[in-house]
Structure formats: C-alpha cells, structure tokens
Design an enzyme around this catalytic site. Structure first.
Site, PDB file in Angstrom:
ATOM      1  N   MET A   1      23.165  78.290  39.560  1.00 10.53           N
ATOM      2  CA  MET A   1      24.539  78.633  39.190  1.00 10.53           C
ATOM      3  C   MET A   1      25.473  77.424  39.130  1.00 10.53           C
ATOM      4  O   MET A   1      26.615  77.503  39.572  1.00 10.53           O
ATOM      5  CB  MET A   1      25.088  79.677  40.173  1.00 10.53           C
ATOM      6  CG  MET A   1      24.232  80.917  40.312  1.00 10.53           C
ATOM      7  SD  MET A   1      24.009  81.787  38.752  1.00 10.53           S
ATOM      8  CE  MET A   1      25.601  82.603  38.638  1.00 10.53           C
TER       9      MET A   1
ATOM     10  N   ASN B   1      16.763  76.962  30.538  1.00 10.04           N
ATOM     11  CA  ASN B   1      17.464  77.951  31.367  1.00 10.04           C
ATOM     12  C   ASN B   1      17.137  79.347  30.845  1.00 10.04           C
ATOM     13  O   ASN B   1      16.824  79.513  29.669  1.00 10.04           O
ATOM     14  CB  ASN B   1      18.979  77.712  31.247  1.00 10.04           C
ATOM     15  CG  ASN B   1      19.799  78.703  32.067  1.00 10.04           C
ATOM     16  OD1 ASN B   1      19.493  78.972  33.221  1.00 10.04           O
ATOM     17  ND2 ASN B   1      20.839  79.260  31.461  1.00 10.04           N
TER      18      ASN B   1
ATOM     19  N   ARG C   1      30.401  66.100  41.032  1.00 11.92           N
ATOM     20  CA  ARG C   1      29.263  66.656  40.288  1.00 11.92           C
ATOM     21  C   ARG C   1      28.246  65.560  40.002  1.00 11.92           C
ATOM     22  O   ARG C   1      27.038  65.780  40.042  1.00 11.92           O
ATOM     23  CB  ARG C   1      29.746  67.250  38.960  1.00 11.92           C
ATOM     24  CG  ARG C   1      30.541  68.528  39.127  1.00 11.92           C
ATOM     25  CD  ARG C   1      31.018  69.012  37.774  1.00 11.92           C
ATOM     26  NE  ARG C   1      29.900  69.289  36.884  1.00 11.92           N
ATOM     27  CZ  ARG C   1      29.967  69.268  35.551  1.00 11.92           C
ATOM     28  NH1 ARG C   1      31.090  68.983  34.947  1.00 11.92           N
ATOM     29  NH2 ARG C   1      28.912  69.535  34.816  1.00 11.92           N
TER      30      ARG C   1
ATOM     31  N   GLY D   1      27.266  72.590  28.125  1.00 12.19           N
ATOM     32  CA  GLY D   1      28.107  73.786  28.142  1.00 12.19           C
ATOM     33  C   GLY D   1      27.521  74.876  29.024  1.00 12.19           C
ATOM     34  O   GLY D   1      26.461  74.729  29.627  1.00 12.19           O
TER      35      GLY D   1
ATOM     36  N   GLY E   1      15.284  84.378  43.238  1.00 11.34           N
ATOM     37  CA  GLY E   1      14.081  83.682  42.774  1.00 11.34           C
ATOM     38  C   GLY E   1      12.983  84.567  42.221  1.00 11.34           C
ATOM     39  O   GLY E   1      11.814  84.188  42.266  1.00 11.34           O
TER      40      GLY E   1
ATOM     41  N   HIS F   1      15.149  92.066  34.486  1.00 14.75           N
ATOM     42  CA  HIS F   1      14.287  91.119  35.195  1.00 14.75           C
ATOM     43  C   HIS F   1      12.841  91.197  34.714  1.00 14.75           C
ATOM     44  O   HIS F   1      12.193  90.168  34.527  1.00 14.75           O
ATOM     45  CB  HIS F   1      14.362  91.362  36.710  1.00 14.75           C
ATOM     46  CG  HIS F   1      15.501  90.633  37.355  1.00 14.75           C
ATOM     47  ND1 HIS F   1      16.428  91.241  38.158  1.00 14.75           N
ATOM     48  CD2 HIS F   1      15.864  89.341  37.289  1.00 14.75           C
ATOM     49  CE1 HIS F   1      17.311  90.339  38.551  1.00 14.75           C
ATOM     50  NE2 HIS F   1      17.003  89.197  38.051  1.00 14.75           N
TER      51      HIS F   1
ATOM     52  N   HIS G   1      18.911  83.236  30.633  1.00 13.86           N
ATOM     53  CA  HIS G   1      20.209  83.905  30.770  1.00 13.86           C
ATOM     54  C   HIS G   1      20.046  85.376  30.383  1.00 13.86           C
ATOM     55  O   HIS G   1      19.405  85.678  29.369  1.00 13.86           O
ATOM     56  CB  HIS G   1      21.238  83.216  29.867  1.00 13.86           C
ATOM     57  CG  HIS G   1      22.585  83.835  29.962  1.00 13.86           C
ATOM     58  ND1 HIS G   1      23.431  83.592  31.033  1.00 13.86           N
ATOM     59  CD2 HIS G   1      23.223  84.713  29.157  1.00 13.86           C
ATOM     60  CE1 HIS G   1      24.541  84.296  30.864  1.00 13.86           C
ATOM     61  NE2 HIS G   1      24.440  84.980  29.736  1.00 13.86           N
TER      62      HIS G   1
ATOM     63  N   LEU H   1      25.245  71.302  34.660  1.00 13.46           N
ATOM     64  CA  LEU H   1      24.679  69.969  34.858  1.00 13.46           C
ATOM     65  C   LEU H   1      25.455  68.927  34.061  1.00 13.46           C
ATOM     66  O   LEU H   1      25.990  69.223  32.993  1.00 13.46           O
ATOM     67  CB  LEU H   1      23.199  69.979  34.441  1.00 13.46           C
ATOM     68  CG  LEU H   1      22.321  70.857  35.339  1.00 13.46           C
ATOM     69  CD1 LEU H   1      20.974  71.108  34.689  1.00 13.46           C
ATOM     70  CD2 LEU H   1      22.139  70.225  36.716  1.00 13.46           C
TER      71      LEU H   1
HETATM   72  C1  GRF Z   1      18.495  85.939  36.159  1.00 12.35           C
HETATM   73  O1  GRF Z   1      19.007  87.138  35.676  1.00 12.35           O
HETATM   74  C2  GRF Z   1      18.748  84.811  35.205  1.00 12.35           C
HETATM   75  O2  GRF Z   1      18.792  85.213  33.886  1.00 12.35           O
HETATM   76  C3  GRF Z   1      20.109  84.320  35.623  1.00 12.35           C
HETATM   77  O3  GRF Z   1      20.112  84.431  37.017  1.00 12.35           O
HETATM   78  C4  GRF Z   1      19.231  85.488  37.414  1.00 12.35           C
HETATM   79  C5  GRF Z   1      18.300  84.908  38.433  1.00 12.35           C
HETATM   80  O4  GRF Z   1      17.492  85.890  39.020  1.00 12.35           O
HETATM   81  N1  GRF Z   1      20.344  82.979  35.133  1.00 12.35           N
HETATM   82  P1  GRF Z   1      16.332  85.475  40.012  1.00 12.35           P
HETATM   83  O5  GRF Z   1      16.960  84.599  41.095  1.00 12.35           O
HETATM   84  O6  GRF Z   1      15.297  84.732  39.236  1.00 12.35           O
HETATM   85  O7  GRF Z   1      15.825  86.757  40.572  1.00 12.35           O
END
Ligand code: GRF
Length: 204
Positions: free
Chosen positions: A91, A108, A66, A144, A13, A172, A110, A94
């Site tokens: 993770m 989201n 789901r 997707g 988080g 991060h 990524h 949806l």
């Molecule tokens: C991040 O790298 C994000 O891009 C990916 O999952 C990670 C989550 O990190 N989807 P955090 O839980 O916010 O530290």
C-alpha cells in the site's frame, strides 16, 4: 528461466500465498527470494516464514522520506537476489529511483478493471457505482497510483446480493489465478520487462 522474485506486501498476503503454492506445485518456475512488509505484524510475513522464505519488515514510518524508505527496500531486495518485484497488496507508491533500480520489472495487482476504480477501496467503489461487473488487473508499475501499462485483466461478476466481503472472496480467487498466470508468462519469456519510459510516446 527461474524467476527470482521479491514480494512487497502490507497485509494478509493471499496473493503471496497463491504464488508460493504455485511454486510449490511446480506450476511456476520461480523462487521467492524475500518478502518485505512495510507494516510489522502483517500476516503475509507469517506466510513467508512458514514457507522458509526470508520475511522482513521495513517500516516506512522509520524512514525520513519516501526516497530513504525506497533506498532501504532496494538494498534489501538486491541483497536477497530479487530480480522481479511483485507488489502483492503493498500500500505504498514507489519512487522513480526504485523503478530505475528494477527497470520494467515491477508488477502490481489491483482489484478493478483499470483504468476504472484506481486507488484504495476499489471494490467498494465498484459496488457504490452499481457496477454489474468488475475485475482485476495485473500491470507494470509506474510512479502513479495504479496507472502503469496493463499486462492482463479478468472480469469478476457483481451479483445483486453482493457486499464487500462476498465480492472480495470472488475477487481474490480470480486474482490468484491471474497473478500466477502472468508470472508463468514472465518465467517462460512470453511477457517481457517493460520500461515505463518506452511505453509512452516521445515528444511530437
Ligand atoms: C488484493 O486485492 C490486491 O489486488 C490489492 O490488495 C489486495 C491484497 O490482498 N492490491 P492479499 O494481501 O494478497 O490477500
């Protein structure tokens, strides 16, 4: 316009924390209405609780499908007044039913420059390929895996001595900035909801 956010998480988080901090400092005009984890004990829940935000666990394994899991998510998010849904290290994929409940309002983050390196272990994939730079992407969510329309991207260099942990730390920092910038854009109206249906050309 104050954004009413529901944040879905599965892990540490740090992105959630960046959002909470940006709200706390007045950078972002938003409220986190609730944080929902599909994993009990996710540290993100602790971060939410520390900020006085309702923190819920809705375990995917406790639901028979789901669709049933997503119905539980939708109900909790609506009950708490969430209007925009932020996936911050969530993770799970949806269902269309979930996406229809919050049309064009699910985003989201990524850790790659999509469409490169979708899915899990995006940073390891970049390192294994010998990529010299990678980055992060904030995008609208479709059905997707990391495939929805891209909102914003930022590059992150890969240094010769990098391993997953040093790259993750740099990643991060960049993610936290980019995610907050996008949310500020949504709050001030410069980024609008985008239904995935409208982003695809029709037949012919
Ligand atoms: C991040 O790298 C994000 O891009 C990916 O999952 C990670 C989550 O990190 N989807 P955090 O839980 O916010 O530290």
């Amino acid at each position: 316009m104050t954004l009413e956010l529901g944040v879905l998480v599965s892990g540490n988080g740090t992105n959630l924390q960046a959002i909470l901090d940006a709200i706390g400092s007045g950078t972002l005009d938003a409220r986190v209405r609730c944080v929902i984890s599909n994993r009990a004990g996710a540290f993100a829940l602790e971060r939410a609780a520390r900020s006085g935000v309702p923190a819920l666990t809705i375990a995917h394994g406790a639901h028979p499908s789901r669709e049933a899991f997503d119905r539980a998510l939708i109900a909790a998010l609506r009950e708490h007044g969430a209007e925009w849904i932020v996936l911050a290290g969530f993770m799970r994929l949806l269902t269309p039913q979930f996406l229809r409940a919050f049309p064009g309002r699910v985003i989201n983050i990524h850790p790659s420059l999509l469409p490169a390196f979708p899915g899990v272990n995006a940073m390891k994939q970049a390192l294994d390929h010998g990529a010299k730079e990678t980055g992060c992407t904030v995008h609208f969510v479709d059905e997707g895996m990391d495939t929805g329309p891209i909102i914003a991207q930022r590059t992150v260099p890969i240094l010769p001595a990098d391993d997953e942990s040093s790259l993750a730390e740099r990643m991060h920092r960049t993610e936290h900035e980019l995610f907050v910038e996008v949310l500020v854009g949504i709050a001030n109206g410069s980024i609008e909801p985008r239904g995935v249906a409208s982003s695809r050309p029709g037949p012919g």
